[in-house]
Write an enzyme that holds these catalytic residues in place. Sequence first.
Site, short mmCIF file in Angstrom:
data_model
loop_
_atom_site.label_atom_id
_atom_site.label_comp_id
_atom_site.label_asym_id
_atom_site.label_seq_id
_atom_site.Cartn_x
_atom_site.Cartn_y
_atom_site.Cartn_z
N ASP A 55 -6.20 -22.94 23.71
CA ASP A 55 -6.64 -23.73 22.64
C ASP A 55 -8.01 -23.58 22.21
OD1 ASP A 55 -6.61 -25.60 20.48
OD2 ASP A 55 -6.61 -27.54 21.92
N LYS A 84 -3.25 -20.92 20.10
CA LYS A 84 -3.11 -21.45 18.89
C LYS A 84 -4.22 -20.72 17.80
CE LYS A 84 -2.10 -26.23 19.65
NZ LYS A 84 -2.54 -27.86 19.60
N ARG A 111 8.51 -32.12 28.97
CA ARG A 111 8.22 -30.87 29.67
C ARG A 111 9.42 -30.10 29.78
NH1 ARG A 111 2.74 -31.04 31.35
NH2 ARG A 111 1.84 -33.03 32.02
N GLY A 145 1.20 -27.80 32.81
CA GLY A 145 1.79 -27.32 31.85
C GLY A 145 2.23 -25.95 31.83
P1 XMP Z 1 -8.50 -25.41 26.07
O1 XMP Z 1 -8.87 -26.30 24.85
O2 XMP Z 1 -9.18 -25.58 27.20
O3 XMP Z 1 -7.03 -26.14 26.14
O4 XMP Z 1 -8.03 -23.88 25.85
C1 XMP Z 1 -5.97 -25.74 26.87
C2 XMP Z 1 -5.25 -27.01 27.53
O5 XMP Z 1 -5.25 -28.08 26.38
C3 XMP Z 1 -3.97 -28.65 26.52
N1 XMP Z 1 -3.44 -28.46 24.94
C4 XMP Z 1 -2.17 -28.86 24.69
N2 XMP Z 1 -1.05 -29.24 25.49
N3 XMP Z 1 0.29 -29.31 23.57
C5 XMP Z 1 -0.04 -29.68 24.70
O6 XMP Z 1 0.97 -30.30 25.47
C6 XMP Z 1 -0.58 -28.64 22.66
O7 XMP Z 1 -0.33 -28.46 21.45
C7 XMP Z 1 -1.86 -28.43 23.40
N4 XMP Z 1 -3.21 -27.79 22.90
C8 XMP Z 1 -3.78 -27.66 23.93
C9 XMP Z 1 -3.08 -28.07 27.53
O8 XMP Z 1 -2.92 -28.72 28.70
C10 XMP Z 1 -3.86 -26.49 27.85
O9 XMP Z 1 -3.69 -26.35 29.31
#
Ligand code: XMP
Length: 173
Positions: free
Chosen positions: A97, A125, A159, A38
């Site tokens: 996230d 987020k 992407r 990503g």
């Molecule tokens: P954490 O929970 O570890 O998550 O902070 C980070 C990873 O979760 C994925 N992620 C998303 N990917 N749209 C996406 O395409 C979203 O809205 C989203 N929210 C979380 C992402 O891989 C990130 O690195």
Amino acid sequence: MNVLIPEEAIRERVSEIAAAVNADFHGRTFTVVGILTGSLVFLADLVRRLEHRHQIGLLEASSYRGTATTPGTLVLNTGLLPEVRGRHILLLDDILDTGATLSQVTAHLVELGAASVKTCVLLRKIGRQTVPFEPDYVGFAIPDKFVVGYGLDFNDDYRHLPFIGVLPDDTSV
Ligand code: XMP
């Protein structure tokens, strides 16, 4: 597709982040480490605005969901990572996230002997974080919606979009 952050706004914000990194890393060589997949588009745009010499490395972080392991356990593949021992690291991810990915990858880079680790996310987020972690650079705070584009995917698609968008409920679009 609803556009949440247009291309022009991303371009401006990436330039602002680059200016902050240029000021903070003045006089230091460092390694930019992107978390696959990503962060790729963000990384490509950011590094072209950085003024100081740096290496680029990549690592893969995936949540292992097998029954034998605690859900959410992060599996790291560091095969594409150059030597980080003694290096200053700027770690990039697309989105913060829960905070689990960035906090665990940061801890791992420290374990590998990095001299310092600064962290940078394009998106954060609001109201989702469960792991206490404060990134050094944040592009945009966004509402709790699933977003795609500028490197972020849904089923490995979207992407390539130059903006950050929110998928309509019918995701066959
Ligand atoms: P954490 O929970 O570890 O998550 O902070 C980070 C990873 O979760 C994925 N992620 C998303 N990917 N749209 C996406 O395409 C979203 O809205 C989203 N929210 C979380 C992402 O891989 C990130 O690195």
